[in-house]
Scaffold this motif. Structure first.
Motif, short mmCIF file in Angstrom:
data_model
loop_
_atom_site.label_atom_id
_atom_site.label_comp_id
_atom_site.label_asym_id
_atom_site.label_seq_id
_atom_site.Cartn_x
_atom_site.Cartn_y
_atom_site.Cartn_z
N VAL A 1 0.84 -1.20 0.00
CA VAL A 1 0.00 0.00 0.00
C VAL A 1 0.87 1.25 0.00
N LEU A 2 0.25 2.38 -0.26
CA LEU A 2 0.94 3.65 -0.10
C LEU A 2 1.11 3.94 1.38
N PRO A 3 2.22 4.54 1.78
CA PRO A 3 2.37 4.92 3.18
C PRO A 3 1.32 5.97 3.54
N GLY A 4 0.75 5.82 4.72
CA GLY A 4 -0.25 6.79 5.15
C GLY A 4 -1.03 6.28 6.33
N GLY A 5 -1.87 7.14 6.87
CA GLY A 5 -2.70 6.74 8.00
C GLY A 5 -3.44 7.91 8.59
N GLY A 6 -3.91 7.72 9.80
CA GLY A 6 -4.82 8.64 10.47
C GLY A 6 -4.31 10.05 10.64
N VAL A 7 -5.25 10.97 10.64
CA VAL A 7 -4.98 12.38 10.84
C VAL A 7 -5.27 12.71 12.30
N GLU A 8 -4.29 13.29 12.98
CA GLU A 8 -4.48 13.71 14.36
C GLU A 8 -5.13 15.08 14.39
N SER A 9 -5.79 15.41 15.49
CA SER A 9 -6.61 16.63 15.57
C SER A 9 -5.84 17.91 15.27
N ALA B 1 9.23 -1.96 3.50
CA ALA B 1 9.08 -0.79 2.64
C ALA B 1 10.10 -0.94 1.52
N ARG B 2 9.64 -0.79 0.26
CA ARG B 2 10.52 -1.01 -0.89
C ARG B 2 10.14 -0.12 -2.06
N TRP B 3 11.14 0.13 -2.91
CA TRP B 3 10.91 0.79 -4.19
C TRP B 3 10.51 -0.26 -5.21
N PHE B 4 9.57 0.08 -6.10
CA PHE B 4 9.13 -0.84 -7.14
C PHE B 4 9.11 -0.16 -8.50
N THR B 5 9.72 -0.84 -9.48
CA THR B 5 9.58 -0.44 -10.87
C THR B 5 8.28 -1.01 -11.41
N ASP B 6 8.07 -2.30 -11.20
CA ASP B 6 6.83 -2.98 -11.56
C ASP B 6 6.08 -3.27 -10.27
N LEU B 7 4.87 -2.75 -10.17
CA LEU B 7 4.11 -2.92 -8.94
C LEU B 7 3.64 -4.37 -8.79
N PRO B 8 3.74 -4.92 -7.59
CA PRO B 8 3.28 -6.28 -7.36
C PRO B 8 1.78 -6.41 -7.61
N ARG B 9 1.34 -7.60 -7.96
CA ARG B 9 -0.09 -7.84 -8.19
C ARG B 9 -0.91 -7.56 -6.95
N ASP B 10 -0.33 -7.79 -5.76
CA ASP B 10 -1.08 -7.58 -4.52
C ASP B 10 -0.85 -6.16 -3.96
N THR B 11 -0.96 -5.18 -4.86
CA THR B 11 -0.86 -3.77 -4.49
C THR B 11 -2.27 -3.19 -4.46
N ARG B 12 -2.64 -2.58 -3.35
CA ARG B 12 -3.96 -1.93 -3.26
C ARG B 12 -4.03 -0.80 -4.28
N ASP B 13 -5.11 -0.74 -5.02
CA ASP B 13 -5.36 0.29 -6.04
C ASP B 13 -4.27 0.32 -7.11
N ARG B 14 -3.79 -0.86 -7.46
CA ARG B 14 -2.69 -0.99 -8.42
C ARG B 14 -2.95 -0.26 -9.74
N ASP B 15 -4.13 -0.45 -10.33
CA ASP B 15 -4.43 0.17 -11.62
C ASP B 15 -4.37 1.69 -11.54
N THR B 16 -4.88 2.26 -10.47
CA THR B 16 -4.85 3.71 -10.29
C THR B 16 -3.42 4.21 -10.18
N LEU B 17 -2.57 3.48 -9.45
CA LEU B 17 -1.17 3.89 -9.29
C LEU B 17 -0.41 3.79 -10.60
N VAL B 18 -0.67 2.75 -11.36
CA VAL B 18 -0.02 2.60 -12.67
C VAL B 18 -0.44 3.74 -13.60
N GLN B 19 -1.73 4.07 -13.62
CA GLN B 19 -2.21 5.18 -14.45
C GLN B 19 -1.55 6.49 -14.03
#
Length: 185
Positions: A84-92, A159-177
């Motif tokens: 997944v992309l790094p990210g998470g909750g927003v604090e107040s 955590a890794r750099w990817f040239t080709d995104l793995p098949r088990d990437t959340r929202d893979r198609d959106t990231l490739v686009q």
């Protein structure tokens, strides 16, 4: 949340989510917009309503980090067993971007130069006959640093750099686009 309160609370949080959506659209330009609907259990719905009511963002803020060669930085989230992309909750006390920056440091151990908003998703969350709306802001940033996760929540296993995104990437198609559009620019 009592059943009698669920509709009212969902409507109230939807207003907060819509305000967040319009604020982000006014503040940033040149980003991809998406809409997504997600069905959840009643208990999870109540949690997400609370998050949207507090921040407008049920799943926090994230960062799409890339290197000049087009590689993307992903983290392995143990809770969903996906890259997944790094990210998470927003604090107040944080803006969406501040939350995205903090989460990037925690989950990937890198600092980056932020370029703006990459993707803005308007999320509709449904449970039974109830629905609410929130946002998922994804910022774009560059860095050449090597990732070293230091996640205090222990949700990130790698955590890794990817040239080709793995098949088990959340929202893979959106990231490739997004990457293809970015490389053409």
């Amino acid at each position: 949340m009592r059943v009698d309160d669920r509709w009212y609370r969902a409507q109230q949080s939807a207003q907060r989510g819509e305000q967040a959506y319009h604020d982000l659209r006014e503040r940033y330009d040149d980003f991809t917009e998406r809409e997504r609907t997600q069905r959840v259990s009643r208990g999870h719905f109540e949690t997400l309503v609370d998050r949207i009511d507090a921040t407008g963002a049920p799943f926090g803020a994230h960062t799409l980090v890339y290197r000049p060669d087009g590689d993307l930085l992903l983290v392995r989230h143990t809770g969903v067993d996906l890259w997944v992309l790094p990210g998470g909750g927003v604090e107040s006390h944080e803006s969406y971007r501040e939350a995205a920056e903090r989460e990037l440091r925690e989950e990937a151990g890198v600092d980056a130069t932020y370029d703006g908003l990459a993707i803005l998703t308007r999320l509709t969350i449904e449970s039974g006959d109830y629905r609410t709306t929130g946002v998922l802001p994804v910022f774009e940033a560059t860095t050449d640093q090597s990732p070293v996760p230091d996640d205090p929540d222990e949700e990130i296993s790698a955590a890794r750099w990817f040239t080709d995104l793995p098949r088990d990437t959340r929202d893979r198609d959106t990231l490739v686009q997004w990457r293809n559009r970015r490389l053409r620019a």
